[in-house]
Design an enzyme around this catalytic site. Structure first.
Site, PDB file in Angstrom:
ATOM      1  N   LEU A  19       0.874  -1.161   0.000  1.00 39.96           N
ATOM      2  CA  LEU A  19       0.000   0.000   0.000  1.00 39.96           C
ATOM      3  C   LEU A  19       0.917   1.217   0.000  1.00 39.96           C
ATOM      4  O   LEU A  19       1.941   1.238   0.691  1.00 39.96           O
ATOM      5  CB  LEU A  19      -0.905   0.019   1.241  1.00 39.96           C
ATOM      6  N   ASP A  20       0.545   2.237  -0.768  1.00 40.83           N
ATOM      7  CA  ASP A  20       1.382   3.416  -0.878  1.00 40.83           C
ATOM      8  C   ASP A  20       1.537   4.121   0.469  1.00 40.83           C
ATOM      9  O   ASP A  20       0.727   3.954   1.390  1.00 40.83           O
ATOM     10  CB  ASP A  20       0.784   4.397  -1.898  1.00 40.83           C
ATOM     11  N   TRP A  21       2.564   4.950   0.550  1.00 45.20           N
ATOM     12  CA  TRP A  21       2.845   5.765   1.740  1.00 45.20           C
ATOM     13  C   TRP A  21       1.608   6.522   2.202  1.00 45.20           C
ATOM     14  O   TRP A  21       1.322   6.590   3.402  1.00 45.20           O
ATOM     15  CB  TRP A  21       3.979   6.723   1.399  1.00 45.20           C
TER      16      TRP A  21
ATOM     17  N   SER B  12      -1.559   5.852   1.491  1.00 50.94           N
ATOM     18  CA  SER B  12      -2.771   5.024   1.517  1.00 50.94           C
ATOM     19  C   SER B  12      -2.827   4.254   2.827  1.00 50.94           C
ATOM     20  O   SER B  12      -1.821   4.107   3.527  1.00 50.94           O
ATOM     21  CB  SER B  12      -2.784   4.051   0.335  1.00 50.94           C
TER      22      SER B  12
END
Length: 280
Positions: A111-113, A115
């Site tokens: 999961l992105d930073w 998100s």
């Protein structure tokens, strides 16, 4: 070192994954970076095979040994946390939330930073590989807040497919409005996808003219995040693992359908979880 496969030899990337170092894909990157030695010799070949019983493997200066047990966690990743076991910039990582876990666990996918939401953590490389394999068609469900209100035609375009930078054409399994959250100026959307391209959901909405201001993954397959709080951890049992491999069927009316894999092609891994669930 003999490269000919025998009954005892397995690929080095599989061994690293089985030992909880990383997923097979990430293990390949570690090998290519020259961070792994076998019997004192640095290796770079991705197809190299080793004998776990006799070969001594060291990764990043630490001996690699097979774990005595496999563990599986659901983790509600907060924003501003890196989905990695370490970060050269010193930012907080998902592993910081598991200080008592002695086994070498790693995140399944990412999961992105910026998100948040459901992330799987494990030391089972085969499990991680199966979850991330595109052929598994495992659905991921996200709740997305937008900076504006998309039209029905724009949402329908997401199910037909859009081309995004770095990934080509991608499409949503299902898209619906979360009317209970939507305001006059901010749209809330539930989107279901099976791919896992870099920043895919954000890029898909950008393609139809809307910016994502908040993104939260709420389910993987039919395993839902439920009431798990940000930063909290749940140990997963066999019944939970089975849910991961079940296709998301909710709210698919009037949208593109997804078919579940035929039972005849069910993986050995899923079958094992089902057997464990029956015994529990």
């Amino acid at each position: 070192m003999d490269q000919k496969p025998t009954d005892h030899r397995i690929r080095l990337n599989k061994y690293l994954a089985d030992c909880g170092v990383a997923s097979r894909r990430k293990a390949d990157e570690i090998i290519e970076a020259g961070a792994v030695t076998v019997n004192g010799r640095k290796v770079f070949e991705l197809g190299i095979r080793i004998d776990p019983k006799t070969d001594k493997v060291i990764c990043n200066g630490k001996p690699v040994t097979s774990p005595h047990r496999m563990v599986y966690y659901a983790f509600n990743k907060p924003k501003n946390v890196v989905t990695s076991n370490s970060d050269p910039q010193g930012r907080p990582t998902v592993l910081d939330f598991f200080p008592k876990e002695k086994l070498r666990i790693f995140p399944v996918g990412r999961l992105d930073w910026d998100s948040e939401g459901l992330l799987l953590m494990t030391n089972d490389g085969d499990f991680a590989n199966e979850v991330m394999n595109p052929k598994s068609k495992i659905t991921k469900t996200y709740h997305v807040k937008l900076n504006s209100i998309p039209t029905d035609a724009q949402l329908e375009k997401l199910t037909r497919g859009v081309s995004i930078e770095g990934a080509g054409k991608v499409s949503a399994v299902a898209v619906r409005r979360l009317t209970e959250k939507t305001t006059e100026t901010k749209g809330w959307i539930e989107i279901v996808i099976t791919e896992g391209k870099n920043r895919q959901v954000r890029k898909m909405f950008e393609k139809i003219g809307h910016d994502v201001t908040k993104l939260r993954r709420v389910a993987i397959g039919e395993l839902r995040i439920g009431t798990l709080q940000g930063g909290a951890i749940k140990v997963l049992g066999a019944e939970d693992l089975i849910k991961i491999f079940k296709i998301h069927k909710a709210d698919l009316k009037d949208t593109k359908k997804v078919r579940q894999k035929p039972k005849s092609k069910e993986s050995k891994k899923v079958s094992a979880y089902k057997q464990a669930a029956k015994k529990s």
